[in-house]
Design an enzyme around this catalytic site. Structure first.
Site, PDB file in Angstrom:
ATOM      1  N   ASP A   1      38.287  30.990  53.265  1.00 62.69           N
ATOM      2  CA  ASP A   1      37.323  31.641  52.378  1.00 62.69           C
ATOM      3  C   ASP A   1      38.156  32.007  51.157  1.00 62.69           C
ATOM      4  O   ASP A   1      38.715  33.101  51.089  1.00 62.69           O
ATOM      5  CB  ASP A   1      36.771  32.892  53.078  1.00 62.69           C
TER       6      ASP A   1
ATOM      7  N   CYS B   1      42.000  33.888  53.879  1.00 63.52           N
ATOM      8  CA  CYS B   1      41.105  34.356  52.807  1.00 63.52           C
ATOM      9  C   CYS B   1      41.900  34.901  51.632  1.00 63.52           C
ATOM     10  O   CYS B   1      42.934  35.543  51.809  1.00 63.52           O
ATOM     11  CB  CYS B   1      40.171  35.435  53.345  1.00 63.52           C
TER      12      CYS B   1
ATOM     13  N   TRP C   1      39.202  31.615  46.839  1.00 60.85           N
ATOM     14  CA  TRP C   1      38.699  31.444  45.472  1.00 60.85           C
ATOM     15  C   TRP C   1      39.852  31.407  44.499  1.00 60.85           C
ATOM     16  O   TRP C   1      40.891  32.012  44.746  1.00 60.85           O
ATOM     17  CB  TRP C   1      37.709  32.566  45.114  1.00 60.85           C
TER      18      TRP C   1
ATOM     19  N   SER D   1      33.271  38.731  49.496  1.00 64.37           N
ATOM     20  CA  SER D   1      33.329  38.591  50.944  1.00 64.37           C
ATOM     21  C   SER D   1      32.948  39.940  51.545  1.00 64.37           C
ATOM     22  O   SER D   1      33.551  40.968  51.207  1.00 64.37           O
ATOM     23  CB  SER D   1      34.740  38.231  51.379  1.00 64.37           C
TER      24      SER D   1
HETATM   25  C1  LIG Z   1      33.479  33.059  48.031  1.00 67.20           C
HETATM   26  C2  LIG Z   1      34.108  34.127  47.169  1.00 67.20           C
HETATM   27  C3  LIG Z   1      34.473  35.333  47.723  1.00 67.20           C
HETATM   28  C4  LIG Z   1      35.060  36.312  46.934  1.00 67.20           C
HETATM   29  N1  LIG Z   1      35.380  37.504  47.489  1.00 67.20           N
HETATM   30  C5  LIG Z   1      35.944  38.471  46.729  1.00 67.20           C
HETATM   31  C6  LIG Z   1      36.264  39.745  47.282  1.00 67.20           C
HETATM   32  O1  LIG Z   1      36.039  40.013  48.459  1.00 67.20           O
HETATM   33  N2  LIG Z   1      36.813  40.658  46.465  1.00 67.20           N
HETATM   34  C7  LIG Z   1      37.088  40.416  45.148  1.00 67.20           C
HETATM   35  O2  LIG Z   1      37.578  41.298  44.454  1.00 67.20           O
HETATM   36  N3  LIG Z   1      36.767  39.219  44.595  1.00 67.20           N
HETATM   37  C8  LIG Z   1      36.203  38.270  45.348  1.00 67.20           C
HETATM   38  N4  LIG Z   1      35.856  37.065  44.780  1.00 67.20           N
HETATM   39  C9  LIG Z   1      36.018  36.895  43.315  1.00 67.20           C
HETATM   40  C10 LIG Z   1      34.751  37.458  42.626  1.00 67.20           C
HETATM   41  O3  LIG Z   1      33.631  36.648  42.926  1.00 67.20           O
HETATM   42  C11 LIG Z   1      34.864  37.471  41.113  1.00 67.20           C
HETATM   43  O4  LIG Z   1      35.280  36.215  40.664  1.00 67.20           O
HETATM   44  C12 LIG Z   1      35.843  38.514  40.643  1.00 67.20           C
HETATM   45  O5  LIG Z   1      35.452  39.796  41.078  1.00 67.20           O
HETATM   46  C13 LIG Z   1      35.916  38.522  39.118  1.00 67.20           C
HETATM   47  O6  LIG Z   1      34.620  38.737  38.620  1.00 67.20           O
HETATM   48  P1  LIG Z   1      34.388  39.520  37.260  1.00 67.20           P
HETATM   49  O7  LIG Z   1      32.953  39.434  36.900  1.00 67.20           O
HETATM   50  O8  LIG Z   1      34.971  40.887  37.338  1.00 67.20           O
HETATM   51  O9  LIG Z   1      35.253  38.677  36.251  1.00 67.20           O
HETATM   52  P2  LIG Z   1      34.681  37.602  35.223  1.00 67.20           P
HETATM   53  O10 LIG Z   1      34.047  38.276  34.068  1.00 67.20           O
HETATM   54  O11 LIG Z   1      33.879  36.623  35.978  1.00 67.20           O
HETATM   55  O12 LIG Z   1      36.013  36.960  34.751  1.00 67.20           O
HETATM   56  C14 LIG Z   1      36.661  36.010  35.560  1.00 67.20           C
HETATM   57  C15 LIG Z   1      37.219  34.967  34.665  1.00 67.20           C
HETATM   58  O13 LIG Z   1      38.228  35.559  33.862  1.00 67.20           O
HETATM   59  C16 LIG Z   1      39.176  34.576  33.551  1.00 67.20           C
HETATM   60  N5  LIG Z   1      40.490  35.098  33.871  1.00 67.20           N
HETATM   61  C17 LIG Z   1      40.868  35.739  35.001  1.00 67.20           C
HETATM   62  N6  LIG Z   1      42.145  36.095  34.909  1.00 67.20           N
HETATM   63  C18 LIG Z   1      42.585  35.665  33.709  1.00 67.20           C
HETATM   64  C19 LIG Z   1      43.824  35.728  33.038  1.00 67.20           C
HETATM   65  N7  LIG Z   1      44.883  36.323  33.584  1.00 67.20           N
HETATM   66  N8  LIG Z   1      43.910  35.165  31.802  1.00 67.20           N
HETATM   67  C20 LIG Z   1      42.856  34.567  31.243  1.00 67.20           C
HETATM   68  N9  LIG Z   1      41.660  34.486  31.828  1.00 67.20           N
HETATM   69  C21 LIG Z   1      41.524  35.008  33.047  1.00 67.20           C
HETATM   70  C22 LIG Z   1      38.879  33.354  34.376  1.00 67.20           C
HETATM   71  O14 LIG Z   1      38.223  32.423  33.541  1.00 67.20           O
HETATM   72  C23 LIG Z   1      37.916  33.834  35.411  1.00 67.20           C
HETATM   73  O15 LIG Z   1      37.007  32.868  35.798  1.00 67.20           O
HETATM   74  C24 LIG Z   1      35.286  36.073  45.562  1.00 67.20           C
HETATM   75  C25 LIG Z   1      34.914  34.850  45.008  1.00 67.20           C
HETATM   76  C26 LIG Z   1      34.325  33.894  45.793  1.00 67.20           C
HETATM   77  C27 LIG Z   1      33.940  32.596  45.178  1.00 67.20           C
HETATM   78  N1  LIG Z   2      38.463  34.445  40.082  1.00 61.90           N
HETATM   79  C1  LIG Z   2      38.926  35.640  39.770  1.00 61.90           C
HETATM   80  O1  LIG Z   2      38.732  36.088  38.711  1.00 61.90           O
HETATM   81  C2  LIG Z   2      39.697  36.436  40.767  1.00 61.90           C
HETATM   82  C3  LIG Z   2      39.337  37.746  41.027  1.00 61.90           C
HETATM   83  C4  LIG Z   2      40.051  38.466  41.977  1.00 61.90           C
HETATM   84  C5  LIG Z   2      41.144  37.855  42.586  1.00 61.90           C
HETATM   85  N2  LIG Z   2      41.460  36.572  42.284  1.00 61.90           N
HETATM   86  C6  LIG Z   2      42.588  35.935  42.916  1.00 61.90           C
HETATM   87  O2  LIG Z   2      42.609  36.301  44.244  1.00 61.90           O
HETATM   88  C7  LIG Z   2      43.906  36.615  44.652  1.00 61.90           C
HETATM   89  C8  LIG Z   2      43.930  37.935  45.360  1.00 61.90           C
HETATM   90  O3  LIG Z   2      43.798  38.895  44.393  1.00 61.90           O
HETATM   91  P1  LIG Z   2      44.360  40.342  44.630  1.00 61.90           P
HETATM   92  O4  LIG Z   2      44.374  41.066  43.311  1.00 61.90           O
HETATM   93  O5  LIG Z   2      43.673  40.975  45.719  1.00 61.90           O
HETATM   94  O6  LIG Z   2      45.844  40.015  45.120  1.00 61.90           O
HETATM   95  P2  LIG Z   2      47.257  40.463  44.586  1.00 61.90           P
HETATM   96  O7  LIG Z   2      47.347  41.942  44.741  1.00 61.90           O
HETATM   97  O8  LIG Z   2      47.529  39.897  43.269  1.00 61.90           O
HETATM   98  O9  LIG Z   2      48.201  39.732  45.625  1.00 61.90           O
HETATM   99  C9  LIG Z   2      48.249  40.121  46.997  1.00 61.90           C
HETATM  100  C10 LIG Z   2      49.598  39.787  47.566  1.00 61.90           C
HETATM  101  O10 LIG Z   2      49.744  38.363  47.630  1.00 61.90           O
HETATM  102  C11 LIG Z   2      51.051  38.074  47.147  1.00 61.90           C
HETATM  103  N3  LIG Z   2      51.194  36.674  46.766  1.00 61.90           N
HETATM  104  C12 LIG Z   2      51.348  36.127  45.545  1.00 61.90           C
HETATM  105  N4  LIG Z   2      51.533  34.802  45.634  1.00 61.90           N
HETATM  106  C13 LIG Z   2      51.497  34.489  46.946  1.00 61.90           C
HETATM  107  C14 LIG Z   2      51.639  33.290  47.672  1.00 61.90           C
HETATM  108  N5  LIG Z   2      51.854  32.132  47.078  1.00 61.90           N
HETATM  109  N6  LIG Z   2      51.537  33.339  49.003  1.00 61.90           N
HETATM  110  C15 LIG Z   2      51.334  34.507  49.648  1.00 61.90           C
HETATM  111  N7  LIG Z   2      51.196  35.679  49.006  1.00 61.90           N
HETATM  112  C16 LIG Z   2      51.273  35.668  47.674  1.00 61.90           C
HETATM  113  C17 LIG Z   2      51.246  39.054  46.041  1.00 61.90           C
HETATM  114  O11 LIG Z   2      52.611  39.150  45.731  1.00 61.90           O
HETATM  115  P3  LIG Z   2      53.207  39.252  44.234  1.00 61.90           P
HETATM  116  O12 LIG Z   2      52.076  39.533  43.306  1.00 61.90           O
HETATM  117  O13 LIG Z   2      54.191  40.364  44.292  1.00 61.90           O
HETATM  118  O14 LIG Z   2      53.876  37.946  43.967  1.00 61.90           O
HETATM  119  C18 LIG Z   2      50.719  40.302  46.705  1.00 61.90           C
HETATM  120  O15 LIG Z   2      51.686  40.875  47.518  1.00 61.90           O
HETATM  121  C19 LIG Z   2      44.776  36.643  43.411  1.00 61.90           C
HETATM  122  O16 LIG Z   2      45.665  35.562  43.505  1.00 61.90           O
HETATM  123  C20 LIG Z   2      43.849  36.433  42.258  1.00 61.90           C
HETATM  124  O17 LIG Z   2      44.317  35.418  41.373  1.00 61.90           O
HETATM  125  C21 LIG Z   2      40.753  35.854  41.402  1.00 61.90           C
END
Ligand SMILES: Cc1cc2nc3c(=O)[nH]c(=O)nc-3n(C[C@H](O)[C@H](O)[C@H](O)COP(=O)(O)OP(=O)(O)OC[C@H]3O[C@@H](n4cnc5c(N)ncnc54)[C@H](O)[C@@H]3O)c2cc1C
Ligand SMILES: NC(=O)c1ccc[n+]([C@@H]2O[C@H](COP(=O)([O-])OP(=O)(O)OC[C@H]3O[C@@H](n4cnc5c(N)ncnc54)[C@H](OP(=O)(O)O)[C@@H]3O)[C@@H](O)[C@H]2O)c1
Ligand SMILES: Cc1cc2nc3c(=O)[nH]c(=O)nc-3n(C[C@H](O)[C@H](O)[C@H](O)COP(=O)(O)O)c2cc1C
Length: 691
Positions: free
Chosen positions: A688, A643, A690, A457
């Protein structure tokens, strides 16, 4: 086998095709439609091949070429649906059928109406946004929805898709409100347009186990496909096996240096347009670590500023930046070792599809070096799925080794223990259980999907920065322990961004670029500046709101400097609910918010620090505390923006609004849910998020 159909084309068709072929050629020459068009020159052999193709975009021509039985159209944003489409094609080959996977963006979707009744079109479609199509399926979605509006009540004989036989598998995630909307809509529209579905509509749930959903659907539909084609699956599989192993790609090592060699470049400055199929190499102009203090375990969040000069890319706050990561040197070295390619890493090779009708002649830009393929094109750092190991089995000569790999494909517990729990990569597996003689390289290369972009984003406003070419993102570095706790796993893209940040810390003058594209989103500030906004973004979810607030500051500044006699409408209130773990560690952009408050872009920042007190405090708790004010703004027409985390936070916040509609708005639960749903439909409640 089905009988192959009708004369190829009639004279008017051929005339049209001639014109389209020229158009198609020119179009492809611009570099769209094939991912090899990524250096400054168009590969002359590729141009010649396209020129010879009757009509590069004709669905019917593709079907007729080599007598295809099945086309698989995939709508994919991050590669899973594309991978599944490829696997269906392989299934088809296994059963002696001719099939081709196609990106709907590369074909004329109107030709679905011309598909002969003996052929099958399989849609494999992911859902994005809020129940929306993936970028490459937008035209398909528009075409079928328009046809549906026009012909839904037509007589059966007038329905445009009355000859079409299709199947559909949707990829979705139950975390999202509109689960598998794309597959469900396409199915509904095709049926209403007279088409006949073969087999049940499959629905995969990424939140549970999509792989198993897809496996179950395949097991169900193949017998139905067999009935449609009038074949016996077992007999066809035996015949195809007896005919020898079919290969999807041919690998050729180039003895002489070709005139064009791709070395990982994905952007090309000689072209004037850049998009997800032609990313722009954007220079990183600044980075900084946003987390502070000594949090245990260590977490990083990188703020990255990029320069889009020369790209003609434009963005608004709320849009996304796609970034293509690259593999870590360590993973490249390990794979080279496992494949005994260490001394040939800079040799040039090409991997070419064995299907001359394939629009993607090469799975990645070719000719290229092994080093470039391992670094930039192939996703080598992920564990191989069981079907990949299954595909290796016929190529493993040694019975003892084959037994090891066979166990991993057939025994879920063994697979989990050896692969998933340790996050074992292909390289690690091959080093642990060497295959002698080694697997053919084309087979190994097929084990990997292509590296996909990650979306971020955008966290800046070009108006506020006073520079339309600057774009900021905010990326939290993904790091977790493998289930067996023996390995620290990093996210590919965020680890890469962290590395680049560290490199720039060491050498601020280093010229570092990354391939990027802009994805325009509907997550936008209200049209009317006077409309109040409520922004809820814990963690990295705050990213787009920094852009929104900056934009509003720019609007205030412009109004202040205006000399117009008519005073501008006052800006509506803007509340930002931000949550993080600790005020001292991960309070993103903590020093900037007071400035935005002072400038008038933000009315109030309301924080929730979840781990600074004994009791968790989340954004929804703060919403409750400020409930009267929030509800008052909602009643005044405020737009609500959420978001960040889709799985828990977005759901909880949604429910807070439903409850507020009940307790403050006096609605029944049903009416309250409808109220929030209406806000969504009207674009007043936007997410927005994910998972
Ligand atoms: C619309 C959109 C907006 C986004 N905006 C942001 C943003 O502003 N900032 C931001 O930081 N990210 C954002 N994301 C998430 C971002 O796109 C990536 O998914 C994120 O940065 C992780 O990418 P990576 O390549 O580092 O990890 P990857 O190599 O892609 O690994 C991610 C994968 O690791 C696996 N995984 C994750 N956690 C665990 C776990 N605990 N145990 C086992 N497997 C796990 C999952 O399969 C996951 O799909 C956004 C995603 C979307 C779709
Ligand atoms: N697809 C991916 O690989 C990917 C990559 C980046 C982030 N993400 C997801 O995006 C989210 C944001 O990531 P981040 O690392 O920036 O956040 P974060 O630091 O893990 O969390 C931000 C805040 O949200 C709180 N929170 C947890 N559960 C909540 C709930 N149900 N409602 C409201 N607040 C809650 C957390 O509290 P506590 O932790 O103390 O409970 C923390 O204070 C995470 O949940 C993560 O799983 C996914
Ligand atoms: C930003 C975003 C929005 C999504 N929206 C939906 C949705 O509205 N409905 C749904 O069922 N799945 C949704 N999904 C889940 C994807 O469809 C699912 O992860 C799918 O496997 C992606 O396939 P792909 O890798 O081929 O793009 C969404 C995923 C993301 C990242």
């Amino acid at each position: 086998m089905p009988s192959h159909y009708s004369p190829f084309m009639d004279a008017p068709d051929l005339l049209i095709l001639g014109a389209l072929a020229l158009g198609g050629f020119l179009w492809l020459s611009r570099g769209r439609g094939d991912d090899s068009g990524q250096t400054s020159a168009v590969d002359p052999r590729e141009a010649a091949r396209v020129a010879k193709t009757p009509n590069a975009r004709s669905l019917v021509a593709k079907l007729e070429q080599d007598g295809k039985d099945m086309l698989v159209l995939y709508g994919s944003q991050t590669g899973t649906a594309e991978d599944y489409a490829g696997r269906l094609v392989k299934d088809a080959v296994k059963y002696g059928l001719h099939a081709l996977a196609l990106d709907p963006e590369d074909i004329d979707v109107e030709e679905l109406a011309k598909v002969p009744a003996t052929k099958l079109v399989v849609f494999v479609l992911a859902t994005y946004g809020e129940g929306e199509p993936t970028d490459n399926a937008v035209a398909l979605n528009e075409y079928l929805s328009q046809q549906y509006e026009e012909f839904r009540n037509a007589d059966p004989d007038d329905k445009p898709l009355r000859n079409l036989h299709y199947a559909v598998f949707g990829l979705g995630n139950k975390t999202y409100e509109l689960f598998n909307a794309m597959a469900r809509n396409i199915d509904k529209w095709c049926t209403a347009l007279g088409a006949t579905r073969i087999g049940p509509c499959g629905e995969g749930d990424d939140d549970a186990n999509m792989e198993e959903d897809f496996g179950r659907w395949r097991e169900t539909v193949w017998p139905e496909f067999a009935q449609f084609y009038g074949i016996n699956l077992a007999a066809e599989a035996a015949k195809a096996a007896a005919a020898g192993l079919s290969r999807s790609f041919t690998l050729v090592d180039h003895e002489e240096m070709p005139s064009i060699v791709y070395r990982g470049e994905l952007g090309d400055r000689s072209h004037t347009t850049y998009d997800a199929k032609k990313p722009f190499m954007a220079r990183i102009v600044a980075t900084r670590e946003l987390f502070s203090g000594k949090e245990v375990p260590v977490r990083n969040c990188v703020h990255v500023e990029l320069d889009l000069t020369g790209s003609k890319l434009i963005y608004q706050p709320g849009d996304h930046l796609a970034i293509w990561p690259q593999n870590q040197q360590h993973d490249v070295d390990m794979l080279s070792l496992a494949l005994e390619l260490t001394h040939r890493l800079d040799n040039v090779f090409s991997l070419t599809s064995t299907d001359p009708a394939a629009t993607k002649r090469h799975p990645f830009p070719c000719p290229t070096t092994y080093r470039a393929a391992f670094t930039h094109y192939l996703d080598i750092a992920v564990p191989p799925k069981p079907h990949i190991l299954q595909a290796w089995l016929p190529h493993i000569a040694d019975p003892a080794t084959r037994a090891i790999y066979a166990r991993l494909t057939g025994d879920k517990a063994a697979y989990a223990a050896e692969i998933t729990d340790h996050h074992t990569t292909v390289a690690e597996l091959l080093l642990k259980h060497p295959i002698v003689p080694p697997l053919p390289l084309d087979v190994v290369f097929e084990s990997f999907t292509r590296i996909q972009p990650r979306y971020y984003s955008i966290s800046s406003s070009p108006r506020y920065l006073g520079n339309p070419n600057r774009v900021h993102i905010t990326a939290t570095v993904l790091r977790y322990e493998s289930t067996a706790k023996n390995k620290s796993v990093h996210g590919l893209c965020t680890r890469h961004l962290l590395d680049l940040h560290e490199q720039l810390q060491r050498d601020p003058a280093a010229a570092i670029s990354v391939p990027v594209a802009i994805r325009h989103a509907s997550f936008k500030l209200p049209r009317q500046n006077a409309t109040p906004v409520i922004m809820i973004g814990p963690g990295t979810g705050v990213a787009p709101f920094r852009g929104f607030v900056q934009e509003r500051c720019a609007i205030v500044a412009k109004a202040k400097s205006s000399t117009s006699a008519i005073p501008p409408a006052p800006l509506g209130d803007a509340l930002l609910f931000f949550g993080c773990r600790h005020e001292q560690h991960d309070f993103l952009y903590a020093s900037e918010w007071p400035e935005y408050l002072a400038q008038g872009g933000l009315t109030e920042l309301i924080t929730a620090f979840s781990r600074d007190t004994d009791k968790k405090v989340y954004v929804q708790h703060r919403l409750a505390e400020h409930g009267d004010r929030v509800w008052d703004l909602v009643r005044k027409g405020a737009h609500v923006y959420v978001c960040g985390d889709a799985r828990n936070m977005a759901r909880d916040v949604h429910w807070w609004f439903v409850e507020a509609a009940m307790t403050r708005g006096g609605l029944s639960e049903e009416k309250a849910e409808r109220f929030v749903k209406d806000m969504r439909t009207k674009g007043r409640y936007l997410e927005d998020v994910w998972a």
